[in-house]
Design a protein around this motif. Sequence first.
Motif, PDB file in Angstrom:
ATOM      1  N   ALA A   1       8.070   0.887 -14.437  1.00  0.00           N
ATOM      2  CA  ALA A   1       6.864   1.619 -14.032  1.00  0.00           C
ATOM      3  C   ALA A   1       5.852   0.672 -13.396  1.00  0.00           C
ATOM      4  CB  ALA A   1       6.243   2.324 -15.235  1.00  0.00           C
TER       5      ALA A   1
ATOM      6  N   ASP B   1       7.076  -0.419 -10.038  1.00  0.00           N
ATOM      7  CA  ASP B   1       6.820   0.603  -9.021  1.00  0.00           C
ATOM      8  C   ASP B   1       5.354   0.617  -8.598  1.00  0.00           C
ATOM      9  OD1 ASP B   1       9.463   1.312  -9.119  1.00  0.00           O
ATOM     10  OD2 ASP B   1       9.167   3.174 -10.233  1.00  0.00           O
ATOM     11  N   LEU B   2       4.459   0.490  -9.575  1.00  0.00           N
ATOM     12  CA  LEU B   2       3.027   0.477  -9.242  1.00  0.00           C
ATOM     13  C   LEU B   2       2.692  -0.720  -8.359  1.00  0.00           C
ATOM     14  CD1 LEU B   2       1.440   1.463 -12.683  1.00  0.00           C
ATOM     15  CD2 LEU B   2       1.617   2.889 -10.646  1.00  0.00           C
TER      16      LEU B   2
ATOM     17  N   GLU C   1       4.305   7.656 -13.905  1.00  0.00           N
ATOM     18  CA  GLU C   1       3.558   6.855 -12.935  1.00  0.00           C
ATOM     19  C   GLU C   1       2.590   7.731 -12.148  1.00  0.00           C
ATOM     20  OE1 GLU C   1       6.530   4.756 -10.623  1.00  0.00           O
ATOM     21  OE2 GLU C   1       7.622   4.341 -12.464  1.00  0.00           O
TER      22      GLU C   1
END
Length: 1002
Positions: A198, A201-202, A332
């Motif tokens: 997560a 990805d951020l 997310e």
Amino acid sequence: MYTYYFSSSSSSPSFSLLNGASRLRFLSSPSKPSSISKIPPSSVSFSNQKLQSLSFSSALRCISCSTAPWSHGVDWRSPPSLRLQARVAAPRSPPAQSFSTVASEHAYKRILTSLPKPEGGEFGKFYSLPALNDPRIDRLPYSIKILLESAIRNCDNFEVTKDDVEKISDWENTSLKQVEIPFKPARVLLQDLTGVPAVVDLASMRDAMKNLGNDPNKINPLVPVDLVIDHSVQVDVARSENALQENMKVEFERNKERFAFLRWGSSAFRNMLVVPPGSGIVHQVNLEYLGRVVFNTDGLLYPDSVVGTDSHTTMIDGLGVAGWGVGGIEAEAAMLGQPMSMVLPGVVGFQLSGKLRDGVTATDLVLTVTQMLRKHGVVGKFVEFYGEGMRALSAADRATIANMSPEYGATMGFFPVDHVTLEYLKLTGRSEETVSMVESYLRANKMFVDYNEPQQEPVYTSYLHLDLGDVEPCVSGPKRPHDRVPLKDMKADWHACLDNKLGFKGFGVPKEEQNKVAKFTFHGEPAEIKHGSVVIAAITSCTNTSNPSVMLGAGLVAKKACELGLEVKPWIKTSLAPGSGAVKEYLLKSGLQKYLNQQGFHIVGYGCTTCIGNSGELDESVASAISENDIIAAAVLSGNRNFEGRIHPLTRANYLASPPLVVAYALAGTVDIDFDKEPIGTGKDGRSIYLKDVWPSNEEIAEVVQFNVLPDMFKRTYEVITKGNPLWNQLTVPASTLFSWDPTSTYIHEPPYFKNLTMDAPGPHGVKDAYCLLNFGDSITTDHISPAGSIHKDSPAARYLLERGVDHKNFNSYGSRRGNDEVMARGTFANIRLVNKLLNGEVGPKTIHIPTGEKLYVYDVAMRYKAAGHDTIVLAGAEYGSGSSRDWAAKGPMLLGVKAIIAKSFERIHRSNLVGMGIIPLCFKPGEDAETFGLTGHECYTIDLPSNIGDIRPGQDVTVTTNTGKSFTCTLRFDTEVELAYFDHGGILPYVIRNLTKRQVS
């Protein structure tokens, strides 16, 4: 007795994300201490309607008038390593309005009511459901009232409308019609195996925003995010006084890069609290510490609610907090302020009466409930427990039942707040004022159950009943958590499993081989194992370690066994992994830990360990004896999952049991035993000892609990958590907004999802002449699709790591390498127990390359197809994607080039994850499957979809054709218009990036 009533049909709800803003959270900056730095992992934040058009300076001025909404009665000042930074992000806004205008125009301002304190003054204000004077609300299930309150509080007629409020108010009618509503959870919960990808990805989304010429700081959590590192510790060392220290040392050596990345994320992103390794299991920490039950945010009171990237987030439902698991990619989006779009669920009312008999544990109860609810059918529904039997269930017992909601298929297993809940809050160190606020708010808003007063029973979609007195001791296994076996039938069931052909309840062992004995030498001493011999016995998992009754019960079994002269065989790998330091404290205070140690159940770490496959290696002599003699070895654990290949590659039989039974089976050394008729061992006086001789009474357990489980233990435990630990505090990370990717890293790698991203949505896609990559039967789990355990030495992932200089001993697990897409793509469909029909009975992570007929690893075949420009699909049976809410089980297939999954049915979270990654989920019509149409998987498949997203409808029929002339109709499992929007954009995260890029900051 078990009583079943009619259940109206309801298909699985969709949990997808809309576009919008949510609350902000402010905690003190590491460099600038302030008065609010004393707030523990909760926060001071502001209600959505107040902040929609606040300027930066206006928002900062609000901090000075904020009060701490959550206090455990202790001044816990987080050190720089844990303290969050005070920053403000601009939320998405409707057309610019002044603060006063937005506040005054709130659609339900008239029901904003003051909540007085008993001693004078007020706790704050709240949106009063009784003030609506709507008789329909009195009939709503308590769980639905939480959805209703959220809709009312967030109603701005922009993201949440009065029509949405009306849909929920009219739940009795609308829940039967698959209506869609928005829901804004109060917070997000992560664990490290899902948290690392997560945060990866951020970080990658920030790069994408920058590449699009926009502000990367728009990628920031706008709701409180708590990440607990608990999934990394492995049982490398067991049966040793130094096991805890040694395992933590190895954990940091293996995961230093991952942990440093998470520490960077905790400072680079706002509103993100990271609880360091060695602190506890995420759901137990949530239950004992993070759970608010009622938020008090800037004087506005509202129910706590949470979505988490672990499917067992539902454990918090036992505390009256609405919580459930979602996919990592959904979480997310929720962090970034996107409200959830969900189909308004039906609610099954589960009435409990009576009380548990002596010798029956909460584990026995939850395994019974799981079987009942699986039979009833609760996928996509809420389950709400009620009835006089609730009085007899502690909050810990309730949390055990709520924990296993994923195993019985429900979105939630909800227990409304009552006096038992309040007592638990006091026990775990919450302050008297906090408990008073919780009770006052819930009573005032008709969300509190008082069994001493007349209650209006809510209306439910369907009903079940269980007399607690009918529950009997049991286990579940050997391959699925809902395959309950009464303890009295265990021996017969085991022999039936040996006889049965290979399947969920069968091993297909020929009669002449069933009594085979494998003799070996263990550390110089003679030893032997046979089919059913226990080689792993683990007291583990949040399901049970949060429950003092069963934990102390296990200690009492160990104590009685020691006193009678019984001893666990030394080749059995025993372990104890508490969910928090409070467990260690009460085991030590009671004097029972020393007896557990004597039986080999030393504390090995504070984390999930064996339950998620981090059981560590077996002794080489034991492993060789199993492999060379093809022994069906057994593991017994107090966990919630026992899918084949999950616990350990060499334990094909895995049984879920209560902690006391784990000790008992370890003492017996086999699951091939009738405890009523056969002894578990021979005592020091030569007498046969039976289970009844070591089993404590309920009164014994209750007395030990009463005198040894104390509030101060929880306070001390969580004071320590806020200080971190030396290994964590020594990690050095750069202070930067953008992450500096290291191309040589085998742990953290920039994912490819957003490379070459443009502002234009790519539009929907069909599938043309796709090859079948895999052809599955029923119950393919996320463990099959994306295993979390060890990396096999001959696998594509192993080749990748070896090519980069990583020794086999440092492979770690797939779960620990989820921050690297190259490893995870190679680990997709890498489970060694995978059953693929294309292999004609052969078990393993391989498939057939259809054009050439070659048998290769799945990854290698997928790369051949991609290189040749061929799409692929997967055929599957029922319950595809069941198990953990694992986003890599959707990300991995997408990276392999899979464009569609055609299955009989999908697990709720996994279907949503597939949608989030742009993969088309299709369901065969009822009564049909691949075999119905004679599909072998050797065909090529074409799925025609319109090129304009406006021409596609949720749930529409879609025709699938093959190059062999066959044609059949499937249901398109995009369940909402929002999910179609994600598909149009190529997935949920590209959708979010494009919307954030277009956002105008007022």
